[in-house]
Design a protein around this motif. Structure first.
Motif, PDB file in Angstrom:
ATOM      1  N   ILE A   1       6.757   2.078 -10.993  1.00 53.77           N
ATOM      2  CA  ILE A   1       6.460   2.418  -9.606  1.00 53.77           C
ATOM      3  C   ILE A   1       7.464   3.473  -9.168  1.00 53.77           C
ATOM      4  O   ILE A   1       8.681   3.299  -9.335  1.00 53.77           O
ATOM      5  N   ASP A   2       6.968   4.562  -8.617  1.00 59.33           N
ATOM      6  CA  ASP A   2       7.822   5.663  -8.176  1.00 59.33           C
ATOM      7  C   ASP A   2       8.551   5.271  -6.890  1.00 59.33           C
ATOM      8  O   ASP A   2       7.925   4.837  -5.929  1.00 59.33           O
TER       9      ASP A   2
ATOM     10  N   THR B   1       7.563   9.975  -4.621  1.00 61.70           N
ATOM     11  CA  THR B   1       7.350   9.045  -3.503  1.00 61.70           C
ATOM     12  C   THR B   1       8.694   8.432  -3.137  1.00 61.70           C
ATOM     13  O   THR B   1       9.462   8.070  -4.023  1.00 61.70           O
ATOM     14  N   GLN B   2       8.961   8.327  -1.853  1.00 67.90           N
ATOM     15  CA  GLN B   2      10.236   7.757  -1.406  1.00 67.90           C
ATOM     16  C   GLN B   2      10.014   6.342  -0.866  1.00 67.90           C
ATOM     17  O   GLN B   2       9.223   6.145   0.056  1.00 67.90           O
ATOM     18  N   LEU B   3      10.684   5.366  -1.465  1.00 64.99           N
ATOM     19  CA  LEU B   3      10.648   3.990  -0.979  1.00 64.99           C
ATOM     20  C   LEU B   3      12.034   3.587  -0.507  1.00 64.99           C
ATOM     21  O   LEU B   3      13.031   3.949  -1.132  1.00 64.99           O
ATOM     22  N   ASP B   4      12.085   2.826   0.583  1.00 69.85           N
ATOM     23  CA  ASP B   4      13.388   2.363   1.060  1.00 69.85           C
ATOM     24  C   ASP B   4      13.830   1.138   0.265  1.00 69.85           C
ATOM     25  O   ASP B   4      13.082   0.591  -0.557  1.00 69.85           O
ATOM     26  N   GLU B   5      15.052   0.713   0.518  1.00 69.76           N
ATOM     27  CA  GLU B   5      15.654  -0.387  -0.251  1.00 69.76           C
ATOM     28  C   GLU B   5      14.819  -1.660  -0.163  1.00 69.76           C
ATOM     29  O   GLU B   5      14.638  -2.376  -1.157  1.00 69.76           O
ATOM     30  N   THR B   6      14.274  -1.943   1.023  1.00 69.16           N
ATOM     31  CA  THR B   6      13.487  -3.164   1.211  1.00 69.16           C
ATOM     32  C   THR B   6      12.250  -3.166   0.326  1.00 69.16           C
ATOM     33  O   THR B   6      11.924  -4.167  -0.323  1.00 69.16           O
TER      34      THR B   6
ATOM     35  N   PRO C   1       0.796  -1.237   0.000  1.00 67.42           N
ATOM     36  CA  PRO C   1       0.000   0.000   0.000  1.00 67.42           C
ATOM     37  C   PRO C   1       0.827   1.285   0.000  1.00 67.42           C
ATOM     38  O   PRO C   1       0.311   2.353  -0.342  1.00 67.42           O
ATOM     39  N   GLN C   2       2.111   1.190   0.361  1.00 64.00           N
ATOM     40  CA  GLN C   2       2.967   2.381   0.368  1.00 64.00           C
ATOM     41  C   GLN C   2       3.373   2.814  -1.043  1.00 64.00           C
ATOM     42  O   GLN C   2       3.907   3.905  -1.233  1.00 64.00           O
ATOM     43  N   THR C   3       3.154   1.955  -2.013  1.00 65.61           N
ATOM     44  CA  THR C   3       3.641   2.226  -3.371  1.00 65.61           C
ATOM     45  C   THR C   3       2.645   3.056  -4.168  1.00 65.61           C
ATOM     46  O   THR C   3       1.441   3.055  -3.909  1.00 65.61           O
ATOM     47  N   ARG C   4       3.181   3.752  -5.169  1.00 59.33           N
ATOM     48  CA  ARG C   4       2.379   4.561  -6.070  1.00 59.33           C
ATOM     49  C   ARG C   4       2.907   4.390  -7.497  1.00 59.33           C
ATOM     50  O   ARG C   4       4.122   4.274  -7.700  1.00 59.33           O
TER      51      ARG C   4
END
Length: 270
Positions: free
Chosen positions: A139-140, A145-150, A122-125
């Motif tokens: 996927i950003d 949007t900031q996603l961590d390595e995991t 759900p954190q993804t956009r």
């Protein structure tokens, strides 16, 4: 592999270069826009008679305006699937690596995988440029949007589990169906526009990039350069650039172009 500075690139090798292949995001552009120094570098390459092909993970829709406005021979978008260039009459020319039926079938499958990723994580956009995409999904992870390595690793795994190829650029995780990639796109565009076999003349081309989706190009070209911000991805690059610029992004690209022009000048006036 250590990071060799661009200054270690022999003048004689630079003098042999007769074509440039480059990534766009965070290589040609800085903060999403092309800077005056990078644009001037493209004009300098054109004036010197060196063809330039930009190979990007960005969508066809996003790339159209730049294919018309920038002094490049063509832009290959969506990691090798779509080519955009200026026709002799000044209009946009768009060609595809896959036929219409294949693209339509793949599009439905790509959208299904994209929705599965958004549901599972759900954190993804989706990337904000997704409406312009025709042959892939994105996927950003580092644009809006900031996603961590995991999470990035999880996105890649879900794409692969859905049967997609997946790669990580400086801003997006891209997924697509088909055997193409940036290298296949580069081979295709050089053959289509110049009537030449890229692999037969690798020693005469340079590739410039900055991130994970450039690794296949870094590994294939004997003359490969990472702009300085490639340091962000150094630890996870399967193949690394032979040389690295002092400057980041567009300023780093301009540095590469100056190195090329210096090599040509040295050849003319030894």
């Amino acid at each position: 592999m250590t990071r060799s500075p661009l200054s270690a690139w022999p003048l004689a090798a630079r003098a042999r270069i007769h074509g440039v292949l480059t990534d766009i995001d965070d290589t040609l552009t800085t903060e999403g826009a092309i800077t005056p120094d990078a644009l001037a570098a493209l004009h300098a390459l054109r004036a010197a008679g060196l063809p330039v092909f930009a190979i990007t993970g960005r969508p066809a829709g996003w790339s159209e305006a730049f294919a018309l406005a920038w002094p490049v021979n063509a832009i290959v978008a969506e990691n090798g699937a779509v080519a955009l260039s200026r026709a002799p009459d000044g209009t946009l020319r768009k060609t595809y690596l896959q036929d219409t039926a294949t693209r339509q079938t793949n599009f439905e499958r790509l959208q299904a995988v994209a929705q599965h990723i958004l549901s599972e994580l759900p954190q993804t956009r989706l990337s904000q440029d997704s409406p312009g995409r025709e042959t892939d999904i994105a996927i950003d992870h580092n644009e809006f949007t900031q996603l961590d390595e995991t999470l990035i690793v999880q996105v890649v795994r879900l794409m692969q589990a859905g049967g997609l190829n997946a790669t990580v650029s400086s801003i997006h995780v891209n997924g697509w169906l088909g055997e193409h990639d940036k290298l296949a796109g580069a081979r295709w565009i050089v053959r289509e526009h110049l009537g030449r076999d890229l692999d037969a003349e690798l020693d005469h081309w340079v590739y410039v990039g900055d991130s994970g989706n450039d690794a296949v190009m870094f590994g294939h070209f004997p003359h490969s350069v990472g702009v300085a911000n490639v340091a962000r991805f150094w630890h996870r690059l399967a193949h690394r650039p032979r040389y690295v610029t002092r400057n980041e992004r567009g300023a780093g690209f301009a540095e590469v172009v100056q190195a090329l022009l210096d090599g040509r000048e040295a050849k003319l006036h030894p």
